[in-house]
Write a protein that holds these residues in place. Structure first.
Motif, PDB file in Angstrom:
ATOM      1  N   UNK A   1       0.819  -1.213   0.000  1.00 46.71           N
ATOM      2  CA  UNK A   1       0.000   0.000   0.000  1.00 46.71           C
ATOM      3  C   UNK A   1       0.859   1.271   0.000  1.00 46.71           C
ATOM      4  N   UNK A   2       1.901   1.292   0.859  1.00 42.07           N
ATOM      5  CA  UNK A   2       2.736   2.484   0.973  1.00 42.07           C
ATOM      6  C   UNK A   2       3.469   2.762  -0.338  1.00 42.07           C
ATOM      7  N   UNK A   3       3.967   1.728  -0.987  1.00 43.26           N
ATOM      8  CA  UNK A   3       4.691   1.905  -2.249  1.00 43.26           C
ATOM      9  C   UNK A   3       3.748   2.428  -3.334  1.00 43.26           C
ATOM     10  N   UNK A   4       2.547   1.864  -3.369  1.00 40.56           N
ATOM     11  CA  UNK A   4       1.560   2.300  -4.361  1.00 40.56           C
ATOM     12  C   UNK A   4       1.181   3.764  -4.139  1.00 40.56           C
ATOM     13  N   UNK A   5       1.033   4.141  -2.855  1.00 44.47           N
ATOM     14  CA  UNK A   5       0.658   5.526  -2.552  1.00 44.47           C
ATOM     15  C   UNK A   5       1.779   6.485  -2.947  1.00 44.47           C
ATOM     16  N   UNK A   6       3.028   6.092  -2.734  1.00 46.78           N
ATOM     17  CA  UNK A   6       4.167   6.910  -3.183  1.00 46.78           C
ATOM     18  C   UNK A   6       4.082   7.174  -4.681  1.00 46.78           C
ATOM     19  N   UNK A   7       3.888   6.110  -5.448  1.00 45.79           N
ATOM     20  CA  UNK A   7       3.836   6.238  -6.910  1.00 45.79           C
ATOM     21  C   UNK A   7       2.666   7.117  -7.338  1.00 45.79           C
ATOM     22  N   UNK A   8       1.515   6.897  -6.707  1.00 45.24           N
ATOM     23  CA  UNK A   8       0.330   7.671  -7.075  1.00 45.24           C
ATOM     24  C   UNK A   8       0.536   9.162  -6.826  1.00 45.24           C
ATOM     25  N   UNK A   9       1.008   9.512  -5.641  1.00 48.27           N
ATOM     26  CA  UNK A   9       1.151  10.926  -5.288  1.00 48.27           C
ATOM     27  C   UNK A   9       2.205  11.616  -6.143  1.00 48.27           C
ATOM     28  N   UNK A  10       3.278  10.926  -6.462  1.00 46.31           N
ATOM     29  CA  UNK A  10       4.336  11.534  -7.271  1.00 46.31           C
ATOM     30  C   UNK A  10       3.887  11.793  -8.707  1.00 46.31           C
ATOM     31  N   UNK A  11       2.869  11.084  -9.159  1.00 47.63           N
ATOM     32  CA  UNK A  11       2.307  11.328 -10.501  1.00 47.63           C
ATOM     33  C   UNK A  11       1.135  12.298 -10.425  1.00 47.63           C
ATOM     34  N   UNK A  12       0.248  12.082  -9.446  1.00 47.08           N
ATOM     35  CA  UNK A  12      -0.995  12.846  -9.366  1.00 47.08           C
ATOM     36  C   UNK A  12      -0.766  14.324  -9.042  1.00 47.08           C
ATOM     37  N   UNK A  13       0.078  14.608  -8.068  1.00 45.51           N
ATOM     38  CA  UNK A  13       0.256  15.997  -7.641  1.00 45.51           C
ATOM     39  C   UNK A  13       0.817  16.881  -8.760  1.00 45.51           C
ATOM     40  N   UNK A  14       1.906  16.502  -9.429  1.00 51.37           N
ATOM     41  CA  UNK A  14       2.380  17.346 -10.538  1.00 51.37           C
ATOM     42  C   UNK A  14       1.350  17.469 -11.667  1.00 51.37           C
ATOM     43  N   UNK A  15       0.627  16.375 -11.941  1.00 47.82           N
ATOM     44  CA  UNK A  15      -0.378  16.424 -13.008  1.00 47.82           C
ATOM     45  C   UNK A  15      -1.508  17.373 -12.658  1.00 47.82           C
ATOM     46  N   UNK A  16      -1.744  17.591 -11.364  1.00 49.91           N
ATOM     47  CA  UNK A  16      -2.805  18.489 -10.905  1.00 49.91           C
ATOM     48  C   UNK A  16      -2.274  19.872 -10.568  1.00 49.91           C
TER      49      UNK A  16
END
Length: 753
Positions: free
Chosen positions: A684-699
């Motif tokens: 879960x923690x690894x997936x959340x890292x990947x998600x946030x590092x993509x989602x935040x810049x895209x937003x």
């Protein structure tokens, strides 16, 4: 390829059948692609470049809006204006001098939304004419105000629909909005083929304006059933509008109690209401063409689809009298307790014909006898003038007053308190402790000393009823209190009926289940009434018990109960009381209160136009790659430089995900370990890292300190109970509540390991 092969459907496919008069063919939508509402759009018009006018500047409008919103009196408003003059950097012109200037500006811009009209009605009684003031908005003009709003127009539904969902074998019909239910469909079936129904929901109820109830108001609220519930029952544009203020006939000791006096008060009410519904009645007969924002001229016929009111108001609306107390059917007064029986429904045309026939009779005694046989009085009902509408069918079961504020609070709860008290103080204290120990939850009141509560509003009683089974099931046992246990079983079935009543989407299956729950409640209530008949003087023969027999008929006819719940309308009483207390001189208060209400609508209208203009200018500058810092010589520079922002509820129904109660922070390691059997939490923690590092810049949200996020197993997050409620069917059968783990400002949490 065999073109004659029957079509194949996937599980949960949605079928949309439009009314035949619409000329639109039925369509099948995959569940994931089905959208009940369009995205809000302003494509029809370009923004107004100076929406704050006639105020000289945006600054002046915002000062005036603030003074209105917080209820400053004239002296306080003058002081605020002086401060603004002293503090202004003169970037905006500020020409307001005092409160009179502000009032003048509000009046100058009042034409943007249909204004109130004052009229006088005269009603004869006891050999003289009695005059009363009535205030009202023209309902057709108000409807056109909404039709020409570019943000609101895409959400209008002009053709009724029948919706159904494929369960693997057949399509099961479901209803939610009024335009998905039977009455809306039937109205459109009676109109000319190219005509469209514009359906109103009206509410009326007296309210106390002063703390001791010496000053009262009688507002009438209108909503349009063509708009979706999240807009119609929300706040701001497209929601509820005060459209009338009815006179209240003061009691006269000389005449009070006489049947003629009761008829006189009813006549005053309906003469007044006829003023409010005048344009509705006229355009229900002839219709009215209107050029809509999409370039299509539509022929609208106005109708009254729903009347939202508590029982006392429903009596006035429908003329039901003591011998025949139900406003919907002709049940005798002594049979109200027996909810297993069904009776002939009242029909408005029949009621009108009986009243007219009575007026043709030779003597007053003959008139009264005929009217008494049918539960009517000799008054012209204002709703008879409205075509395609039936007052008795428009009236509905009101969950707020009939369930929580009626059947539960005045009957079940009182009886339960008696049974609990009979078991002694220790058991009463145990109930209070059980309520106090309840975990906190969003929108659930955490109550103390519940057993001492006798008077509270319906929302408090609703929460008590939700928790009562858990708090008393081990106290009111069959051995300790046989009658209390039997009543508790009745309460459990009442809660089941109330649960079905609260559904925001109903299938034909859930409606059938709801009817079965009513039958089960009826059977147990008969047992309890019989068992307590000799030792208890409790009278269960009252209208609010009987009204549950109409509950699911209402849902089939007009959609789910939130379409006609009085709660959203009663919430509008609060501001009226505040305005009375703080912004009137306590004389001729109706006119002053309605002025404030109208000015606030105007202020909201201007705010939304300013918001649209800001969005438009920003998008244009971004498209043309123009510097965000506006030129000081640009007359529109205040559009972007003004720091005051306004937050509006979205019109696209997106606010269905809300945070519930917050739990204690936990480390990622603990979360993953406690959910190790759940595949969704693997890494879960690894997936959340990947998600946030993509989602935040895209937003366009900057990463903390400009660095990639790297959460460790020792970092903490908070678990929230996240409530998800969709107006569409988000699961196979029900809306659902889900727990989510939410990243909560992670870089502010402890990261020391």
């Amino acid at each position: 390829m065999d073109t004659s092969a029957p079509p194949t459907y996937s599980l949960d496919d949605i079928k949309v059948e439009h009314h035949p008069n619409s000329g639109i063919k039925a369509k099948i939508h995959p569940f994931n692609n089905f959208h009940c509402r369009p995205a809000a759009s302003s494509a029809y018009t370009t923004p107004n470049n100076h929406p704050w006018r006639p105020f000289q500047s945006r600054l002046e409008f915002e000062v005036a809006e603030l003074a209105l919103e917080v209820g400053l009196n004239n002296e306080q408003t003058d002081r605020l204006i002086k401060i603004c003059h002293q503090c202004s950097l003169r970037k905006d012109s500020f020409t307001l001098k005092n409160h009179k200037d502000i009032h003048g500006k509000w009046e100058a811009v009042s034409h943007r939304i249909t204004k109130f009209t004052k009229d006088v009605i005269s009603v004869p009684y006891d050999g003289k004419m009695w005059d009363f003031d009535v205030y009202y908005r023209d309902l057709w003009e108000l409807a056109t105000d909404l039709l020409r709003d570019p943000n609101l127009f895409p959400h209008f539904q002009f053709d009724t629909q029948r919706l159904s969902k494929f369960d693997g074998q057949t399509f099961i019909r479901f209803v939610d909005e009024p335009f998905t239910a039977e009455d809306f469909w039937n109205v459109q079936s009676q109109l000319p083929q190219d005509a469209k129904p514009l359906a109103f929901i009206l509410y009326a109820d007296k309210t106390r304006l002063s703390s001791f109830g010496t000053a009262k108001g009688y507002p009438v609220v209108a909503r349009l059933a063509n708009l979706p519930t999240d807009i119609r029952n929300g706040r701001g544009v497209g929601s509820g509008y005060i459209v009338g203020w009815l006179p209240i006939v003061a009691e006269d000791k000389e005449h009070s109690g006489k049947s003629s006096w009761v008829n006189f008060k009813n006549a005053v009410w309906h003469e007044s209401f006829a003023k409010i519904t005048c344009s509705l009645a006229s355009k229900s007969r002839t219709g009215q063409w209107y050029p809509c924002l999409d370039g299509i001229d539509r022929w609208f016929f106005l109708c009254l689809l729903i009347l939202s009111a508590d029982y006392e108001e429903q009596q006035v609306l429908s003329f039901c009298i003591v011998l025949w107390p139900c406003p919907i059917c002709l049940i005798p007064r002594d049979e109200l307790w027996d909810t297993s029986k069904r009776y002939t429904r009242r029909i408005a045309d029949t009621s009108r014909d009986i009243v007219l026939a009575a007026r043709e009779m030779d003597t007053h005694e003959e008139q009264e006898e005929l009217l008494k046989q049918h539960g009517l009085c000799n008054v012209t009902n204002s709703f008879w003038a409205i075509r395609y509408s039936d007052v008795h069918r428009a009236l509905s079961h009101d969950r707020c007053h009939y369930n929580h504020g009626g059947l539960w609070s005045r009957h079940y709860w009182v009886e339960l308190q008696k049974h609990l008290a009979s078991l002694g103080r220790a058991k009463v204290a145990q109930v209070d402790k059980s309520f106090a120990a309840f975990p906190r939850w969003r929108n659930l009141k955490h109550l103390n000393q519940v057993m001492s509560i006798t008077f509270a509003d319906s929302s408090v009683h609703e929460d008590i009823s939700k928790m009562i089974i858990y708090a008393t099931h081990n106290i009111l046992t069959e051995e300790a209190s046989p009658l209390g246990y039997l009543l508790l079983r009745c309460v459990r079935l009442y809660l089941e009926v109330d649960m079905y009543a609260a559904f925001e989407v109903h299938t034909m299956n859930t409606i059938s289940e709801g009817r079965s729950a009513v039958q089960a409640l009826t059977a147990f209530m008969k047992q309890y009434i019989t068992a307590t008949d000799e030792e208890d003087d409790k009278n269960w023969n009252f209208p609010k018990l009987h009204m549950i027999t109409h509950l699911f008929d209402n849902i089939e006819a007009k959609g789910v109960m939130r379409n006609y719940n009085t709660k959203p309308n009663e919430q509008m009483h609060g501001p009226l009381k505040d305005w009375y207390q703080h912004q009137t001189n306590f004389k001729n208060v109706a006119e002053q209160i309605l002025h404030i209400d109208h000015w606030l609508l105007i202020a909201d209208n201007i705010c939304r136009q300013i918001f649209d203009l800001d969005e438009y200018v920003i998008s244009q500058r971004q498209a043309n790659d123009i510097d965000e810092d506006a030129d000081e010589g640009d007359p529109d520079s205040e559009v972007l430089t003004n720091p005051i922002t306004h937050v509006f509820d979205p019109l696209d129904g997106s606010m269905h995900v809300k945070f519930g109660s917050r739990e204690a922070p936990q480390t990622f390691g603990l979360i993953e370990n406690s959910h190790k059997d759940d595949i969704a939490f693997t890494n879960f923690r690894v997936k959340l890292n990947s998600f946030l590092n993509i989602f935040l810049p895209a937003s366009n949200i900057p990463l903390p300190d400009g660095k990639r996020i790297h959460l460790l197993s020792t970092h903490t997050v908070s678990l929230f109970n996240l409530i998800v409620a969709l107006t569409a069917l988000i699961t196979r059968d029900r809306s659902q509540h889900v727990d989510f783990c939410v990243w909560d400002d992670i870089y502010k949490h402890n990261t020391d390991g």
